[in-house]
Write an enzyme that holds these catalytic residues in place. Structure first.
Site, mmCIF file in Angstrom:
data_model
loop_
_atom_site.group_PDB
_atom_site.id
_atom_site.type_symbol
_atom_site.label_atom_id
_atom_site.label_comp_id
_atom_site.label_asym_id
_atom_site.label_seq_id
_atom_site.Cartn_x
_atom_site.Cartn_y
_atom_site.Cartn_z
ATOM 1 N N GLU A 146 14.913 3.028 -4.041
ATOM 2 C CA GLU A 146 14.032 2.495 -5.084
ATOM 3 C C GLU A 146 13.628 3.626 -6.001
ATOM 4 O OE1 GLU A 146 10.487 0.703 -3.464
ATOM 5 O OE2 GLU A 146 11.535 -1.152 -2.995
ATOM 6 N N ASN A 196 4.650 -9.482 3.629
ATOM 7 C CA ASN A 196 4.318 -9.530 5.050
ATOM 8 C C ASN A 196 4.047 -10.970 5.447
ATOM 9 O OD1 ASN A 196 4.534 -6.748 5.552
ATOM 10 N ND2 ASN A 196 2.516 -6.411 4.641
ATOM 11 N N GLU A 225 7.198 -5.535 -0.918
ATOM 12 C CA GLU A 225 7.565 -6.297 0.278
ATOM 13 C C GLU A 225 6.626 -7.474 0.465
ATOM 14 O OE1 GLU A 225 7.079 -4.656 4.162
ATOM 15 O OE2 GLU A 225 5.181 -3.698 3.706
ATOM 16 N N GLU A 240 3.191 -7.865 -1.559
ATOM 17 C CA GLU A 240 2.707 -6.526 -1.919
ATOM 18 C C GLU A 240 3.393 -5.998 -3.174
ATOM 19 O OE1 GLU A 240 1.271 -4.738 2.367
ATOM 20 O OE2 GLU A 240 3.116 -3.921 1.521
ATOM 21 N N HIS A 262 -1.620 0.288 -5.078
ATOM 22 C CA HIS A 262 -1.065 -0.734 -4.192
ATOM 23 C C HIS A 262 -1.978 -1.956 -4.310
ATOM 24 C CE1 HIS A 262 0.640 -2.219 -0.221
ATOM 25 N NE2 HIS A 262 -0.395 -3.018 -0.441
ATOM 26 N N ARG A 264 2.531 -12.519 7.876
ATOM 27 C CA ARG A 264 1.535 -12.548 8.969
ATOM 28 C C ARG A 264 0.147 -12.315 8.396
ATOM 29 N NH1 ARG A 264 0.204 -7.258 8.725
ATOM 30 N NH2 ARG A 264 1.876 -5.820 8.236
HETATM 31 P P1 ADP Z 1 5.973 -0.261 4.913
HETATM 32 O O1 ADP Z 1 6.576 -1.605 5.227
HETATM 33 O O2 ADP Z 1 6.560 0.842 5.733
HETATM 34 O O3 ADP Z 1 4.476 -0.292 4.905
HETATM 35 P P2 ADP Z 1 6.044 -0.520 1.989
HETATM 36 O O4 ADP Z 1 7.262 -0.873 1.238
HETATM 37 O O5 ADP Z 1 5.012 -1.593 2.151
HETATM 38 O O6 ADP Z 1 6.460 0.080 3.419
HETATM 39 O O7 ADP Z 1 5.345 0.737 1.311
HETATM 40 C C1 ADP Z 1 4.227 1.376 1.875
HETATM 41 C C2 ADP Z 1 3.605 2.334 0.874
HETATM 42 O O8 ADP Z 1 4.575 3.329 0.471
HETATM 43 C C3 ADP Z 1 3.137 1.691 -0.433
HETATM 44 O O9 ADP Z 1 1.864 1.143 -0.345
HETATM 45 C C4 ADP Z 1 3.203 2.912 -1.371
HETATM 46 O O10 ADP Z 1 2.103 3.757 -1.145
HETATM 47 C C5 ADP Z 1 4.442 3.649 -0.906
HETATM 48 N N1 ADP Z 1 5.649 3.205 -1.662
HETATM 49 C C6 ADP Z 1 6.552 2.253 -1.292
HETATM 50 N N2 ADP Z 1 7.518 2.079 -2.231
HETATM 51 C C7 ADP Z 1 7.239 2.952 -3.235
HETATM 52 C C8 ADP Z 1 7.864 3.285 -4.504
HETATM 53 N N3 ADP Z 1 8.980 2.684 -4.920
HETATM 54 N N4 ADP Z 1 7.277 4.256 -5.263
HETATM 55 C C9 ADP Z 1 6.155 4.894 -4.847
HETATM 56 N N5 ADP Z 1 5.535 4.640 -3.674
HETATM 57 C C10 ADP Z 1 6.053 3.683 -2.861
#
Ligand code: ADP
Length: 456
Positions: A207, A296, A294, A282, A215, A298
């Site tokens: 990504e 979730n 993503e 999210e 977030h 749940r």
């Molecule tokens: P997980 O399922 O491991 O929690 P997520 O995709 O929800 O992974 O991402 C968790 C956190 O990682 C996000 O809240 C953000 O802080 C950071 N993050 C994820 N994707 C990106 C991105 N493309 N750019 C910057 N930060 C990201």
């Protein structure tokens, strides 16, 4: 009082522990539903075991042999005659196979369909599905990236920095940033190795790494029959190692139009999917734009802030939908009012974040108007070293953000947990920061602040 209604469950088994087991138990009680607790041998004296109508020991301390032990949980359902299982969060809550096995045994899973769990559990499929449903996604690879050469090609085309992410990811693991081409090889290989170790699956994708996003996530509810609503958003930008530590609703960064717009996009997508139950979509939010990361499938740790601003009990709604009831609210019935903040009280050193299990000698929880504590600890309780370090959530509600911050400060000052180290002092320090007071923080703010304030 007889709470039984036609079609409603009579007995729910709670396949979890700690504060969330208690949270589900409370919802069941208020609905007149009997409860079954399950526990490992390390949790014999846990509060959820003490308060449930019945309890069954399902194995030794390691989660793989107890809280993740599907045959043992199934046996506990059979022995007690439970007609539904609430998985809480973590453990088996996003395990599609578990939901299927329960269905094969005529037991309801309080959550969405196995198919939806599976679609959203694979982050590449989730991205594709979200895009098809009209949700804006973070720019990135179309699918899995199988070789380093392919990763280089995609990153060159997209521009650095990039983020390598595990398809099976969760809890911030299997995620590595490459600031430039020189860092790509290491990030790619480390992310794959970490993903293999954590999830037994080393598939990764790429990504665009967003620079300074917030977030922001939207809570949705679907009835499984094509209707869905949203309950507003939560801002979970204060994170350490991609893990949330403070969550609030509404987000200090959004205005009313943006709220309605992103809420409608998430709810429409859930409706189109035929999604059933609670879900969270999210996003990362930067420069006025939302990017899906993503979904979730749940209940989330931070669901109480949404409950505070909507006045709805999300667990009761989950149970009602799983029993086949229709959605009890239309979008126009949902009113968002006031402001709520949740801080996660972990048994950790507030400076190093090293876990601090052991005996809790004294607990005094704060109270008063607008203060809620979701916690399963008590004086004399021994926090076992086997599970995550969350021992409580302090949730405060106020008519606006300023009242909420003042209330949080006074509630933290009242909160006493002796015997183990906790993150309470961290939140006291955070409240002194002008950026926190003004709501001016992004996903990097906390780590940068911790780097500058080693004495915290
Ligand atoms: P997980 O399922 O491991 O929690 P997520 O995709 O929800 O992974 O991402 C968790 C956190 O990682 C996000 O809240 C953000 O802080 C950071 N993050 C994820 N994707 C990106 C991105 N493309 N750019 C910057 N930060 C990201």
């Amino acid at each position: 009082m007889n709470g039984a209604r036609a079609g409603m469950f009579e007995k729910v088994l709670i396949a979890n522990r700690g504060e969330i087991a208690l949270r589900v138990l409370r919802a069941c009680r208020e609905m007149g539903i009997a409860t079954v607790a399950v526990h490992s041998t390390a949790d014999e004296a846990a509060m959820h075991v003490r308060l449930a109508d019945e309890s069954v020991c399902i194995g030794p301390p390691p989660a793989a042999e107890s809280y993740l032990n599907i045959p043992a949980i199934l046996a506990a359902c059979e022995i007690t005659g439970a007609d539904a299982v609430h998985p809480g969060y973590g453990f088996l809550s996003e395990n599609a196979r578990f939901a299927e096995i329960l269905a094969e045994h005529g037991i309801a899973f309080i959550g969405p369909s196995p198919e939806h769990i599976r679609v959203m559990g694979d982050k590449i499929v989730a991205r594709r599905t979200a895009a098809e449903l009209g949700i804006p996604v973070v720019p990135g690879s179309d699918g899995a990236v199988a070789t380093l050469a392919e990763a280089e090609k995609i990153a060159d085309a997209m521009g650095y920095p990039v983020l390598i992410k595990a398809t099976a990811g969760g809890g911030g693991r299997g995620m590595k940033v490459a600031a430039d081409k020189a860092e790509l090889e290491n990030a790619y290989l480390t992310a794959r190795a970490e993903a293999q170790a954590a999830f037994g699956n080393d598939e990764v994708y790429i990504e665009k790494y967003l620079d300074r996003p917030r977030h922001i996530e939207v809570q949705i509810f679907g009835d499984g029959k094509g209707h869905a609503v949203h309950l507003g958003e939560r801002d979970c930008s204060l994170q350490r190692r991609h893990q949330k530590v403070w969550e609030e609703a509404p987000s200090p960064a959004l205005n009313a139009e943006q709220r309605v717009e992103i809420g409608a996009i998430a709810a429409e997508a859930a409706a189109k999917m035929g999604y059933a139950g609670a879900g969270t979509v999210e996003f990362l939010y930067e420069d006025g734009h939302f990017h899906f990361i993503e979904m979730n499938t749940r209940l989330q740790v931070e669901h109480p802030v949404t409950e505070q601003i909507t006045g709805l009990d999300l667990v009761q709604e989950q149970i009602a939908i799983a029993s086949g009831a229709p959605l009890r609210y239309r979008q126009e019935d949902i009113r968002l009012a006031g402001h709520a903040i949740e801080v996660r009280i972990n048994a950790e050193d507030p400076r190093t974040f090293a876990p601090s299990p052991g005996k809790v000698t004294t607990v005094h929880v704060p109270g008063g108007l607008g203060v809620r504590v979701d916690s399963a600890i008590y004086g004399g309780y021994v926090i076992p070293p086997y599970y995550d370090s969350l021992i409580g959530k302090l949730i405060v509600y106020g008519k606006d953000r300023i009242e909420c911050l003042m209330r949080l400060k006074r509630a933290l000052d009242e909160y006493v947990i002796d015997g183990v180290k906790t993150t309470i002092p961290l939140f006291r320090r955070l409240l002194e920061e002008p950026d926190i007071q003004d709501g001016l923080y992004d996903i990097h703010w906390l780590e940068e602040w911790l780097g500058q304030k080693p004495e915290t």
